[in-house]
Design a protein around this motif. Structure first.
Motif: not given
Length: 204
Positions: A18, A25, A36, A38, A47, A50-53
């Motif tokens: 992330c 992720v 996605y 975490h 978390a 939201r994941p930012d892959p």
């Protein structure tokens, strides 16, 4: 869950981390596309975003935790065949009317119907701390399962959940052991995928 046989002459699939929290992720594929999560959430953590892959090689100073016991000091990268887990969604539970009146949501289901849900992609690379790495080197499957279970939050292993968790870990880690590439990469600053001895990283 079954290993997905691969030609290990190909470059390894990138680990995703992330951009915001710099943690690992996991990838899920379903009817609505790819999502996605975490990795910490799979282990009972939370978390706040939201994941930012992104590929781990694009993350400055990624926080690489042990993929087995979640220790913060991952030291090694192992490579094995990719794995996918099919997660089914419960669509119907049938219970006895009298049982439901007496126990409500705790009523025992007489029949459960499910439908295809998400497919989790575990990836080819597994980070390990020194302790878990030693168990991997020794191929001590049950020792590794015991170590991981002991590190889990109690809410994930309480009561009859323990048997289910141990069974899931046995399936997952057996596939890891069965398809491990010889050697391992040492995690060093600037080398999140590990520094591998020549000829032992699965390439030919």
């Amino acid at each position: 869950m079954t290993p997905d046989p691969r030609d290990f002459g190909n470059p390894p699939v990138q680990l995703l981390f992330c951009r915001q929290c710099r943690r690992a992720v996991n990838t899920y594929a379903g009817m609505t596309g790819v999502t996605y999560l975490h990795t910490i959430e799979l282990r009972g953590g939370t978390a706040d975003h939201r994941p930012d892959p992104a590929p781990v090689t694009e993350i400055a100073d990624p926080l690489i935790e042990c993929d087995f016991c979640s220790a913060s000091d991952a030291a090694w990268i192992y490579r094995c065949a990719d794995q996918h887990t099919d997660i089914r969604t419960v669509t119907t539970r049938v219970v006895r009317l009298g049982d439901y009146r007496d126990r409500h949501d705790a009523a025992r289901a007489r029949r459960v119907e499910t439908a295809p849900g998400l497919t989790q992609a575990w990836g080819e690379q597994w980070a390990a701390c020194a302790g878990c790495g030693q168990l991997v080197e020794e191929r001590d499957l049950y020792g590794l399962i015991r170590r991981v279970v002991e590190a889990m939050p109690p809410k994930l292993t309480r009561g009859n959940r323990l048997l289910r968790v141990r069974g899931t870990l046995h399936t997952t880690y057996s596939a890891v052991f069965d398809t491990l590439i010889p050697g391992r990469g040492r995690i060093e600053p600037g080398h999140p995928l590990g520094v591998w001895p020549s000829g032992s990283d699965g390439t030919r």
